[in-house]
Design an enzyme around this catalytic site. Structure first.
Site, PDB file in Angstrom:
ATOM      1  N   GLY A  70       0.828  -1.190   0.000  1.00  0.00           N
ATOM      2  CA  GLY A  70       0.000   0.000   0.000  1.00  0.00           C
ATOM      3  C   GLY A  70       0.869   1.249   0.000  1.00  0.00           C
ATOM      4  N   GLY A  71       0.232   2.391  -0.208  1.00  0.00           N
ATOM      5  CA  GLY A  71       0.949   3.655  -0.114  1.00  0.00           C
ATOM      6  C   GLY A  71       1.538   4.137  -1.425  1.00  0.00           C
ATOM      7  N   GLN A  72       2.231   5.248  -1.333  1.00  0.00           N
ATOM      8  CA  GLN A  72       2.796   5.918  -2.501  1.00  0.00           C
ATOM      9  C   GLN A  72       4.308   5.658  -2.571  1.00  0.00           C
ATOM     10  OE1 GLN A  72       1.040   7.999  -4.770  1.00  0.00           O
ATOM     11  NE2 GLN A  72      -0.956   7.641  -3.811  1.00  0.00           N
ATOM     12  N   VAL A  73       5.025   6.639  -3.084  1.00  0.00           N
ATOM     13  CA  VAL A  73       6.459   6.457  -3.314  1.00  0.00           C
ATOM     14  C   VAL A  73       7.266   6.740  -2.044  1.00  0.00           C
ATOM     15  CG1 VAL A  73       6.816   8.846  -4.117  1.00  0.00           C
ATOM     16  CG2 VAL A  73       8.364   7.025  -4.883  1.00  0.00           C
ATOM     17  N   TYR A  75      11.648   6.250  -0.405  1.00  0.00           N
ATOM     18  CA  TYR A  75      13.055   6.057  -0.751  1.00  0.00           C
ATOM     19  C   TYR A  75      13.721   5.151   0.274  1.00  0.00           C
ATOM     20  CZ  TYR A  75      18.056   7.054  -1.065  1.00  0.00           C
ATOM     21  OH  TYR A  75      19.426   6.927  -1.144  1.00  0.00           O
ATOM     22  N   HIS A  76      14.562   4.257  -0.224  1.00  0.00           N
ATOM     23  CA  HIS A  76      15.417   3.437   0.645  1.00  0.00           C
ATOM     24  C   HIS A  76      16.865   3.667   0.247  1.00  0.00           C
ATOM     25  CE1 HIS A  76      11.922   1.410   2.174  1.00  0.00           C
ATOM     26  NE2 HIS A  76      11.628   0.853   1.015  1.00  0.00           N
ATOM     27  N   GLY A 141       4.632   0.432   5.083  1.00  0.00           N
ATOM     28  CA  GLY A 141       3.728   0.007   4.025  1.00  0.00           C
ATOM     29  C   GLY A 141       3.637  -1.506   4.062  1.00  0.00           C
ATOM     30  N   GLY A 152       6.952  -3.759   5.138  1.00  0.00           N
ATOM     31  CA  GLY A 152       7.147  -3.419   6.544  1.00  0.00           C
ATOM     32  C   GLY A 152       7.477  -1.960   6.776  1.00  0.00           C
ATOM     33  N   CYS A 170       5.720   9.633   0.218  1.00  0.00           N
ATOM     34  CA  CYS A 170       4.433   9.047   0.598  1.00  0.00           C
ATOM     35  C   CYS A 170       3.249   9.795  -0.026  1.00  0.00           C
ATOM     36  CB  CYS A 170       4.290   8.985   2.121  1.00  0.00           C
ATOM     37  SG  CYS A 170       5.711   8.203   2.925  1.00  0.00           S
TER      38      CYS A 170
END
Length: 212
Positions: A70-73, A75-76, A141, A152, A170
């Site tokens: 779920g959710g939007q964009v 960054y990792h 998410g 997670g 997000c």
């Protein structure tokens, strides 16, 4: 107490881990222990199922991966801990909202141990700090399939925050993103220690919710 296996995967590319999460979920059965995967990713943007292209402003040299959470964009990148929750929520008697609460409580408790006051926002999943709790320090998410979760949380510990400016984090234009290091100027953070403490706190909160 439901068995819980904690795995430490180091720094690993996003796509192989994404495929591993889906495979684990598809192949598990009613006796498969739940697992928490602690890891970091090289620089990557991930775009959730409801993600809108206009929230990816200027990714530049950082890849954008479409995923099924779920959710939007978001960054990792290095300096950010990620924990993926491979949890049979049905077996634990937890709903999605209860699992989100578990994750947010664990992050808030961990940050409190470092003297950082934080709180979740009911209208915007994640954990926030600062004046009016306006700055996002942790994201989450999830995807639930066959009564089991994957994906997670991510907690910004000591990382380059510039890539967050290349997207609307997000899906929120102008959302300020911060890190533990930015909240604790001059303090040296032990990345491994933060990861282990986050893992332990999350495991404890998960077991407490299961037995509640």
């Amino acid at each position: 107490m439901t068995e819980l296996v904690c795995k430490r995967l180091g720094e690993v590319e996003y796509l192989p881990v994404f495929e591993a999460m889906k495979t684990f979920t598809d192949e598990r059965d009613g006796n498969t222990p739940d697992e928490l995967w602690l890891l970091q990713h090289p620089r990557v943007f991930t775009q959730g199922r409801a993600g809108k292209a206009e929230h990816v402003l200027a990714p530049g040299d950082i890849p954008v991966v479409q995923v099924d959470r779920g959710g939007q964009v978001t960054y990792h990148g290095p300096g950010q801990w990620v924990i993926y929750l491979m949890v049979d929520v049905k077996r634990r008697g937890l709903g999605v909202r209860a699992l989100v609460d578990v994750i947010e409580r664990a992050i808030v408790k961990l940050l409190a141990e470092y003297g950082i006051e934080a709180a979740p926002k009911p209208e915007a999943p994640g954990v926030y700090v600062g004046e009016g709790k306006a700055d996002k320090i942790a994201s989450l998410g999830l995807r639930i399939r066959k009564g089991c979760s994957y994906h997670g949380l991510s907690l910004n510990v000591d990382m380059d925050l510039e890539p967050f400016s290349r997207v609307n984090p997000c899906g929120y234009e102008g959302l300020q993103v911060t890190s533990m290091a930015r909240c604790l100027p001059g303090q040296v953070l032990d990345m491994d220690e933060v990861g282990e403490r986050l893992l332990a706190t999350l495991a404890s909160e998960l077991d407490a919710a299961t037995n509640a």
